[in-house]
Design a protein around this motif. Structure first.
Motif, PDB file in Angstrom:
ATOM      1  N   UNK A  39      48.247-101.718 -79.501  1.00 47.73           N
ATOM      2  CA  UNK A  39      48.638-103.134 -79.475  1.00 47.73           C
ATOM      3  C   UNK A  39      47.798-103.961 -80.438  1.00 47.73           C
ATOM      4  N   UNK A  47      53.322-104.163 -81.778  1.00 47.13           N
ATOM      5  CA  UNK A  47      53.254-105.323 -82.671  1.00 47.13           C
ATOM      6  C   UNK A  47      53.662-104.940 -84.086  1.00 47.13           C
ATOM      7  N   UNK A  68      51.996-108.790 -78.245  1.00 47.97           N
ATOM      8  CA  UNK A  68      52.107-108.006 -77.013  1.00 47.97           C
ATOM      9  C   UNK A  68      50.806-107.289 -76.706  1.00 47.97           C
ATOM     10  N   UNK A  69      50.369-107.397 -75.495  1.00 49.27           N
ATOM     11  CA  UNK A  69      49.140-106.744 -75.052  1.00 49.27           C
ATOM     12  C   UNK A  69      49.497-105.666 -74.027  1.00 49.27           C
ATOM     13  N   UNK A  70      48.681-104.633 -73.950  1.00 46.74           N
ATOM     14  CA  UNK A  70      48.945-103.579 -72.971  1.00 46.74           C
ATOM     15  C   UNK A  70      48.639-104.080 -71.564  1.00 46.74           C
ATOM     16  N   UNK A  72      46.831-102.696 -69.210  1.00 52.71           N
ATOM     17  CA  UNK A  72      45.447-102.538 -68.801  1.00 52.71           C
ATOM     18  C   UNK A  72      44.528-103.172 -69.829  1.00 52.71           C
TER      19      UNK A  72
END
Lengths: 251, 122
Positions: free
Chosen positions: A29, A57, B115-117, B119
């Motif tokens: 990410x 991304x 977008x971030x994961x 966790x």
């Protein structure tokens, strides 16, 4: 004599499971994949659908396309940017890179829109940068499966390698490979000003002038009828050379 | 004077007036205005007295005055091309920066945050 104080030794093409294990969801990410797109409506949707499964991304920069590419990007690309007028591949890459930096990217990759790059190659390169092995990972098609490289293309690329050894003073094996990964620090230091295809040569100069650590990793380029049709012709090569030399002289 | 000489003098004199107007409006700098005015003045002088070009050419080792004018014209045109090319490069660069800024601002306005994961582990 080519100087290569920061050029790290190339690696053989092997599956590096330890490196791939590094690619957690977080690392993926934090890696922004920049794709310059110009009239690629026929293939870009499929390329993006595969890529976003590995890297969430993905930044696509539509460089003033006129074939419905923008509509495809709006529905497939996580980050879609649009140049109102065509400014060239180099300009589109720099736009995507600057956008990714503003988004807080820790690594930035360049990837072609025509589907000629493999995601597994990109993953190994991202892993190398994420692990701190290098500041910049460059794809090297001649260390990979070079048999697929068409003879004419091979000759032109080899000539470009010799040219850059003399002019730029850096001994890279594949100077015009569009698959690259930069650390954030490297991307912040390298700013391409060549708008069109001469950006690849300008990039070599910028790398040569920097003290960044460069690693060349084997990659395989998939030459399809489509990618060959989109590739540069001989005359295009001379045009790139002209723009590059003029840019070096005037900038 | 022949009708063509009169025509040439009128055109060059108009050019001189245009240079003065451009200078007064700040469209060109003093150096450029001086150079342009000098070229117009020389053109008027050579139009009125064509033999001057021949005498200057002889002093420079050139046989004919027309050859001297031709060489000067070639040099002037090449210099003009270079100036236009440099100007065009600047304009292209500015256009790219403008297009880039618009693209990035539009994307930042429309796109969701990166977008971030799920966790937070590295």
């Amino acid at each position: 004599m080519p100087r290569e104080p920061h050029l790290l030794e190339s690696r053989p093409l092997t599956r590096d499971d330890a490196a791939l294990a590094l690619l957690t969801a977080h690392v993926r990410a934090q890696t922004f994949v920049v794709i310059p797109v110009f009239n690629e409506g026929a293939v870009i949707g499929e390329v993006l659908d595969q890529l976003v499964q590995h890297f969430p991304n993905v930044v696509c920069v539509d460089d003033g396309s006129s074939d419905g590419t923008w509509e495809a990007l709006k529905s497939h690309a996580p980050h879609a940017l649009r140049h109102l007028v065509n400014r060239g591949q180099g300009a589109a890459l720099q736009t995507g890179t600057e956008y990714a930096l503003r988004c807080g990217a820790l690594r930035i990759a360049h990837f072609d829109a025509d589907g000629q790059h493999r995601i597994e190659d990109l993953e190994r390169m991202v892993a190398a940068v994420a692990r701190g092995d290098c500041d910049i990972a460059l794809g090297d098609r001649f260390a990979g499966n070079a048999a697929s490289v068409p003879l004419g293309r091979r000759m032109v690329l080899r000539a470009a390698v010799v040219f850059h050894r003399i002019v730029s003073g850096i001994a890279l094996n594949d100077v015009h490979n569009g698959l690259r990964v930069f650390s954030r620090a490297a991307a912040e230091r390298i700013e391409m000003t060549a708008d069109r295809m001469a950006h690849a040569s300008e990039l070599i100069d910028l790398i040569a002038q920097s003290q960044l650590r460069v690693l060349q990793l084997p990659v395989t380029i998939r030459y399809t009828e489509y990618s060959r049709a989109k590739g540069q012709s001989w005359t295009g090569g001379f045009r790139i050379l002209f723009h590059y030399l003029v840019g070096r002289a005037l900038d | 004077m022949t009708p063509f000489q009169i025509f040439l003098v009128v055109v060059l004199a108009s050019g001189m007036v245009a240079v003065v107007i451009c200078l007064s409006k700040g469209l060109i700098g003093r150096l450029a205005a001086t150079c342009a005015a000098a070229v117009c003045a020389a053109g008027i002088a050579f139009a009125i007295e064509p033999n001057w070009t021949t005498s200057i050419a002889h002093r420079l080792g050139i046989s004919r005055g027309t050859d001297l004018l031709l060489y000067l014209l070639v040099l002037t045109v090449l210099y003009g091309f270079l100036l236009i090319y440099l100007k065009l490069r600047r304009v292209r660069r500015e256009l790219t920066l403008l297009v880039r800024e618009i693209a990035i601002r539009e994307a930042e306005r429309k796109s969701p945050a990166p977008q971030q994961p799920p966790d937070s582990a590295q």
